[in-house]
Structure formats: structure tokens, C-alpha cells
Design an enzyme around this catalytic site. Structure first.
Site, PDB file in Angstrom:
ATOM      1  N   LYS A  90      -4.912 -30.257  -7.955  1.00 38.29           N
ATOM      2  CA  LYS A  90      -4.298 -31.331  -8.755  1.00 38.29           C
ATOM      3  C   LYS A  90      -3.064 -31.933  -8.095  1.00 38.29           C
ATOM      4  O   LYS A  90      -2.784 -33.118  -8.232  1.00 38.29           O
ATOM      5  CB  LYS A  90      -3.950 -30.808 -10.144  1.00 38.29           C
ATOM      6  CG  LYS A  90      -5.175 -30.619 -11.021  1.00 38.29           C
ATOM      7  CD  LYS A  90      -4.781 -30.446 -12.485  1.00 38.29           C
ATOM      8  CE  LYS A  90      -6.011 -30.455 -13.371  1.00 38.29           C
ATOM      9  NZ  LYS A  90      -6.771 -29.199 -13.266  1.00 38.29           N
ATOM     10  N   GLU A 112      -0.120 -36.720 -19.393  1.00 38.33           N
ATOM     11  CA  GLU A 112      -0.712 -35.932 -20.465  1.00 38.33           C
ATOM     12  C   GLU A 112      -1.122 -34.591 -19.895  1.00 38.33           C
ATOM     13  O   GLU A 112      -1.381 -34.470 -18.701  1.00 38.33           O
ATOM     14  CB  GLU A 112      -1.948 -36.660 -21.004  1.00 38.33           C
ATOM     15  CG  GLU A 112      -3.238 -36.444 -20.191  1.00 38.33           C
ATOM     16  CD  GLU A 112      -3.214 -36.930 -18.750  1.00 38.33           C
ATOM     17  OE1 GLU A 112      -2.397 -37.828 -18.440  1.00 38.33           O
ATOM     18  OE2 GLU A 112      -3.993 -36.407 -17.914  1.00 38.33           O
ATOM     19  N   SER A 371     -11.514 -24.926  -6.130  1.00 32.05           N
ATOM     20  CA  SER A 371     -10.530 -25.900  -6.611  1.00 32.05           C
ATOM     21  C   SER A 371      -9.184 -25.291  -6.944  1.00 32.05           C
ATOM     22  O   SER A 371      -8.155 -25.964  -6.873  1.00 32.05           O
ATOM     23  CB  SER A 371     -11.087 -26.649  -7.821  1.00 32.05           C
ATOM     24  OG  SER A 371     -11.500 -25.740  -8.826  1.00 32.05           O
TER      25      SER A 371
HETATM   26  C1  LIG Z   1      -8.153 -29.114 -13.739  1.00 30.88           C
HETATM   27  C2  LIG Z   1      -9.002 -28.254 -12.896  1.00 30.88           C
HETATM   28  C3  LIG Z   1     -10.381 -28.514 -12.704  1.00 30.88           C
HETATM   29  C4  LIG Z   1     -11.110 -29.629 -13.393  1.00 30.88           C
HETATM   30  O1  LIG Z   1     -10.640 -30.895 -13.109  1.00 30.88           O
HETATM   31  P1  LIG Z   1     -11.425 -31.921 -12.167  1.00 30.88           P
HETATM   32  O2  LIG Z   1     -10.712 -33.194 -12.390  1.00 30.88           O
HETATM   33  O3  LIG Z   1     -12.851 -31.949 -12.609  1.00 30.88           O
HETATM   34  O4  LIG Z   1     -11.302 -31.412 -10.779  1.00 30.88           O
HETATM   35  C5  LIG Z   1     -11.108 -27.695 -11.852  1.00 30.88           C
HETATM   36  N1  LIG Z   1     -10.526 -26.643 -11.230  1.00 30.88           N
HETATM   37  C6  LIG Z   1      -9.216 -26.354 -11.395  1.00 30.88           C
HETATM   38  C7  LIG Z   1      -8.646 -25.178 -10.672  1.00 30.88           C
HETATM   39  C8  LIG Z   1      -8.409 -27.135 -12.231  1.00 30.88           C
HETATM   40  O5  LIG Z   1      -7.119 -26.844 -12.391  1.00 30.88           O
END
Ligand SMILES: *Cc1c(COP(=O)(O)O)cnc(C)c1O
Length: 387
Positions: A90, A112, A371
Site C-alpha cells: 500500500k 479513508e 502483498s
Molecule cells: C489491503 C491489502 C490487500 C487488498 O488490497 P488490494 O487493493 O486488492 O491490493 C491485499 N494484501 C494486503 C497485505 C493488504 O494490506
């Protein structure tokens, strides 16, 4: 860079901007400024500078030897977004949008947050850039995520608890948009995923594309060829669109999004308008957005980014759902075999790799986008696994 946008802000029939005229005006201005800076070498150089010095990029593309052996079949590589500062992808988008905000002369950032992850990333970067930061959060969410509220306060942000409506993310977004319309002259609304009205999906993709820009260079260095598949989890779709972006024009690379079976927007959704844009959306019998559920807080959303909606309906990408048990198993397996505790969100992508890897041969390659890291989820995993 590849862009399937035919008309401004549209991906096939999806995307657009379905908002009141006063908000439309503010967003048009934002789109214009983004267009001006997105290919400006000086702007992108500054973006890359902070990605290196503050976020810690580039992060590795790690060969997962043990997981490869365990699943059998294709070679598995992990793109390590979990190693970024604040522990997820993020922050990439947050840095990009704050730099744009500064170019536009904004002194104040608003955002938000639902589970708090985007709020924490935003508060973190605002602290470093010396920007005033206000985070809107549903009242219910502030109660459930008290620790993240405290984290954001430590980082110097002001938290506005929204008790209108259901006191959830949607209500926080409405309040934040109201703030933007009132204060657009000095305020920038920093949206957290590849969703919302134009230009947000395009902008978020631009900043998250660094993921596949790096992974493509890295896999070519390590293997001398492109991967056969890239797998990423989809909540709103930002880490996935970033992980896909530089492969969209490479037809030999399968693009695979993974979603929770109880929030399977792309698997079961129909075209509809929510939160100011058109996408595949889960609707109930009355045509209202359906309540969703996921063990991963970051995936609890009934819509999905417009470009994913297009990639799905055009057949360029495929999307699959996995269940809670599969996710928990993958969460534990990655920890045990590779020494990486993934976010519960990211464990969805790992869970699908278990199905795909054995279908491929040993000289084929899968990249899984990790992610984020799972420290935030350890208590919850403990409750689910041990109780
Ligand atoms: C917020 C988040 C997501 C989901 O958000 P996307 O916009 O779909 O990437 C996925 N993995 C992690 C670790 C997150 O913090």
C-alpha cells in the site's frame, strides 16, 4: 506502458465517474494534474527516490525452493512486497499520491480506512513528508481496530470516527468525499486501492506498477525468460493490477487473481455501479451491494477495480476463489517452509498456487505476489487455529 483505457477512465464498459457535479469538477482537476505529472521524468525520479530511501525498494524476487518442492511442478518465485516499510504494497501508492498532492500545492491529506492498513500507510508517509493528515474511519471499525487507531495517532494523524450509516468503510468514504468537496483548495484525498471514480484506478495502477516493473526485470535476470503465470490476491485490486501491469501485453503470461469465496466479486459479480464507478459487483436480490465476508480484513469489499472487471470479461485474466481452510493452510505452510509469515490476504494467492503448480511442468515458472507480511494477523490466526 500498456493501457486498455479507450475513453478517459474507461476499461471497456467499466470505470467512469458517477459522482455529483461538484465532486466531478474536483476529480477532473485531479485527473488533469495526474496526466501532467505521470510521465514527467523529474516527478518519477522523485517517486523512485522515496521508494528506495523510505520504502526500501527494490524488494527481492525470491525463489521459494521448499514451496516448489512441496507443491510439485512449476518453479515458484515470491515477489516480496511484505518487505516494504509498513509491511505491504500500500505504501507504494501512498508515496506516489502524496508527491502529486505536494505538486498540486495541497497541505492536507485525507484518507479513508477500514481495517486500518491504508490509514497507517498514509499516516506514515504524511509524517515523513510533514503533511497534515486526517483519517476517516467508521465508528465500528475504530472500535475493532483500536490498535491501528493508536498507531495512526502515534504517527501524528487525526482520526475522525464516523457514526453515520452503519459506521463502516462506505460511510467513512462518504464523509471523506464531503470533506474534499468543501476543502479541495488545500486538501488531497488519498484513495487506497484501484477502485473509485476516475482518475483513481488509473493513478493507483501507475504507482503500483513498480511491482511488475521490478519482477519482470528480476525474472529475466534470474531465468532469462518470462514467467508462465503471475498470481495475486484481489481485494480492491491494487496489488494485483501492479503485479500484472507489465505483463498485460505479454500474452504468454497467465494473469491470475484470487479472491475469497465469500467475497468472490469477479467470480460471481455482475456489472453495476457502486461508490462512483462501474465494475463487477456482488448484488443481493434487491440490487443492493451484498454484505461480504473474509478472514482477511483487506478483502472485505463487494466491488473490484474496473480494470480487473475488464480483464475478466475480455478473458485476458482469470480469477479464482479459495476458501478459508485453504487460506489458513497456505498461511501456515509458507511460514513453515519458507520462513515467511504472509498476510492472510496474500495467503489467498499462495493457496491458489497449490492448485496451479502441479498442473505445470518443472521448467515453468509462477510468480506469487506476497502483498504483505502477516504480523498483523498472528493474533487472529492464533484464535482460528488454536481455538
Ligand atoms: C489491503 C491489502 C490487500 C487488498 O488490497 P488490494 O487493493 O486488492 O491490493 C491485499 N494484501 C494486503 C497485505 C493488504 O494490506
Amino acid at each position: 506502458m500498456n493501457d486498455v483505457e479507450l475513453k478517459q477512465g474507461y476499461f471497456g464498459e467499466f470505470g467512469g465517474s458517477f459522482v455529483p457535479p461538484e465532486l466531478k469538477e474536483v476529480l477532473d482537476m485531479l485527473a488533469e494534474q495526474f496526466e501532467k505529472y505521470k510521465n514527467d521524468p523529474e516527478f518519477m525520479e522523485e517517486f523512485k527516490f522515496y521508494l528506495k530511501e523510505f520504502v526500501g525498494r527494490e524488494n527481492p524476487l525470491s525463489f521459494a525452493r521448499n514451496l516448489t518442492e512441496e507443491y510439485g511442478g512449476a518453479k515458484i518465485y515470491l515477489k516480496r512486497e511484505d518487505l516494504n516499510h509498513t509491511g505491504a504494497h500500500k505504501i507504494n501508492n501512498v508515496i506516489g499520491q502524496i508527491l502529486l498532492a505536494k505538486r498540486m500545492g495541497a497541505k492536507r491529506i485525507i484518507a479513508e480506512t477500514g481495517a486500518g492498513q491504508h490509514g497507517v500507510a498514509t499516516a506514515t508517509a504524511c509524517s515523513m513528508f510533514g503533511m497534515d493528515c486526517t483519517i476517516y474511519m467508521g465508528k465500528l471499525d475504530t472500535e475493532r481496530q483500536a490498535l491501528n487507531v493508536f498507531r495512526m495517532e502515534l504517527l501524528g494523524a487525526k482520526i475522525v470516527s464516523v457514526d453515520k450509516g452503519q459506521g463502516r468503510l462506505k460511510d467513512a468514504v462518504d464523509e471523506a468525499l464531503g470533506d474534499l468537496v468543501q476543502n479541495y483548495e488545500n486538501t488531497f484525498y488519498l484513495l487506497g486501492s484501484a477502485v473509485g471514480p476516475h482518475p483513481f484506478p488509473t493513478m493507483v495502477k501507475h504507482f503500483q506498477s513498480v511491482i511488475s516493473e521490478e519482477s519482470k526485470r528480476q525474472i529475466l535476470e534470474k531465468e532469462g525468460k518470462l514467467p508462465d503465470a503471475v498470481i495475486a490476491v484481489t481485494g480492491g485490486g491494487s496489488n494485483a493490477i501492479g503485479a500484472f501491469a507489465h505483463y498485460i501485453d505479454e500474452p504468454s503470461v497467465r494473469l491470475i487473481g484470487v479472491e475469497p469465496d465469500k467475497a468472490a466479486t469477479l467470480t460471481h459479480g455482475v456489472p453495476g455501479v457502486i461508490h462512483g464507478f462501474k465494475c463487477l459487483v456482488l448484488l443481493d436480490e434487491d440490487g443492493n451491494p451484498q454484505p461480504t465476508y473474509s478472514i482477511a480484513a483487506g478483502l472485505d469489499y463487494p466491488g473490484i477495480g474496473p480494470e480487473h472487471s475488464y480483464l475478466k470479461t475480455s478473458g485476458r485474466a482469470e480469477y479464482h476463489a479459495v476458501n478459508k481452510e485453504e487460506v489458513l493452510e497456505a498461511f501456515q505452510l509458507l511460514a513453515k517452509k519458507e520462513g515467511i509469515i504472509p498476510a492472510l490476504e496474500s495467503a489467498h494467492a499462495v493457496a491458489y498456487a497449490k492448485k496451479l503448480a502441479p498442473q505445470l511442468s518443472k521448467d515453468q515458472i509462477i510468480i506469487i505476489n506476497i502483498s504483505g507480511r502477516g504480523d498483523k494477523d498472528v493474533q487472529q490466526a492464533f484464535d482460528m487455529i488454536k481455538k
